[in-house]
Design an enzyme around this catalytic site. Sequence first.
Site, PDB file in Angstrom:
ATOM      1  N   CYS A 241       0.831  -1.208   0.000  1.00 24.57           N
ATOM      2  CA  CYS A 241       0.000   0.000   0.000  1.00 24.57           C
ATOM      3  C   CYS A 241       0.871   1.265   0.000  1.00 24.57           C
ATOM      4  O   CYS A 241       1.713   1.455   0.878  1.00 24.57           O
ATOM      5  CB  CYS A 241      -0.925  -0.021   1.220  1.00 24.57           C
TER       6      CYS A 241
ATOM      7  N   HIS B 103      -8.697   7.657   2.822  1.00 28.24           N
ATOM      8  CA  HIS B 103      -8.127   9.002   2.938  1.00 28.24           C
ATOM      9  C   HIS B 103      -9.205  10.041   2.714  1.00 28.24           C
ATOM     10  O   HIS B 103     -10.154   9.818   1.966  1.00 28.24           O
ATOM     11  CB  HIS B 103      -6.959   9.199   1.969  1.00 28.24           C
TER      12      HIS B 103
HETATM   13  P1  5GP Z   1      -8.076   8.979  -4.683  1.00 26.47           P
HETATM   14  O1  5GP Z   1      -8.260   9.226  -6.154  1.00 26.47           O
HETATM   15  O2  5GP Z   1      -7.718   7.537  -4.394  1.00 26.47           O
HETATM   16  O3  5GP Z   1      -9.217   9.470  -3.858  1.00 26.47           O
HETATM   17  O4  5GP Z   1      -6.863   9.903  -4.263  1.00 26.47           O
HETATM   18  C1  5GP Z   1      -5.531   9.525  -4.261  1.00 26.47           C
HETATM   19  C2  5GP Z   1      -4.716  10.787  -4.215  1.00 26.47           C
HETATM   20  O5  5GP Z   1      -3.386  10.437  -3.878  1.00 26.47           O
HETATM   21  C3  5GP Z   1      -4.664  11.550  -5.554  1.00 26.47           C
HETATM   22  O6  5GP Z   1      -5.184  12.866  -5.375  1.00 26.47           O
HETATM   23  C4  5GP Z   1      -3.177  11.543  -5.908  1.00 26.47           C
HETATM   24  O7  5GP Z   1      -2.742  12.755  -6.500  1.00 26.47           O
HETATM   25  C5  5GP Z   1      -2.510  11.293  -4.557  1.00 26.47           C
HETATM   26  N1  5GP Z   1      -1.251  10.592  -4.648  1.00 26.47           N
HETATM   27  C6  5GP Z   1      -0.973   9.485  -5.398  1.00 26.47           C
HETATM   28  N2  5GP Z   1       0.303   9.091  -5.202  1.00 26.47           N
HETATM   29  C7  5GP Z   1       0.843   9.966  -4.313  1.00 26.47           C
HETATM   30  C8  5GP Z   1       2.155  10.071  -3.730  1.00 26.47           C
HETATM   31  O8  5GP Z   1       3.071   9.279  -3.963  1.00 26.47           O
HETATM   32  N3  5GP Z   1       2.345  11.100  -2.852  1.00 26.47           N
HETATM   33  C9  5GP Z   1       1.362  11.999  -2.562  1.00 26.47           C
HETATM   34  N4  5GP Z   1       1.667  12.978  -1.695  1.00 26.47           N
HETATM   35  N5  5GP Z   1       0.117  11.913  -3.085  1.00 26.47           N
HETATM   36  C10 5GP Z   1      -0.128  10.914  -3.954  1.00 26.47           C
HETATM   37 ZN    ZN Z   2      -2.372   1.249   3.667  1.00 21.59          ZN
END
Ligand code: 5GP
Ligand code: ZN
Length: 112
Positions: A6, A101
């Site tokens: 993860c 998140h």
């Molecule tokens: P989801 O689309 O799953 O709700 O949001 C995942 C978020 O994680 C996205 O907004 C993406 O830009 C962010 N994200 C993905 N990989 C990384 C990373 O390695 N570091 C950081 N700080 N954010 C990440």
């Molecule tokens: Zn996790």
Amino acid sequence: MKKSDCLFCKIIDGEIPSKKVYEDDKMLVFKDIEPKAKVHLLAICKDHFKLLSEMDGERAELVKYMLTKIPEIAKANGCENGYRLVINQGDDAGQTVFHLHIHILGGQTLGW
Ligand code: 5GP
Ligand code: ZN
């Protein structure tokens, strides 16, 4: 997916660097790598669980804890005028990281 695969667990463990703005024993808040607003933070709980739909009483307590901390964290990071919280659940919502998140978006007037 195993916890060891993860991305956000790796961020919690410091294996992957992140710009942290708040951390305690239960949660971590860091800057999103691809911000969708002037301020875009991600609040994660330190316990790994994948989906909002996996909620149970114990996890609800964790989310409640995060929701009580977020106002002060948002205010301290440029969201004095308000902010939007988003939780993406599953594929149709575009969830890409399967560790619960909360997106904190602000620092500007937000459109839909
Ligand atoms: P989801 O689309 O799953 O709700 O949001 C995942 C978020 O994680 C996205 O907004 C993406 O830009 C962010 N994200 C993905 N990989 C990384 C990373 O390695 N570091 C950081 N700080 N954010 C990440
Ligand atoms: Zn996790």
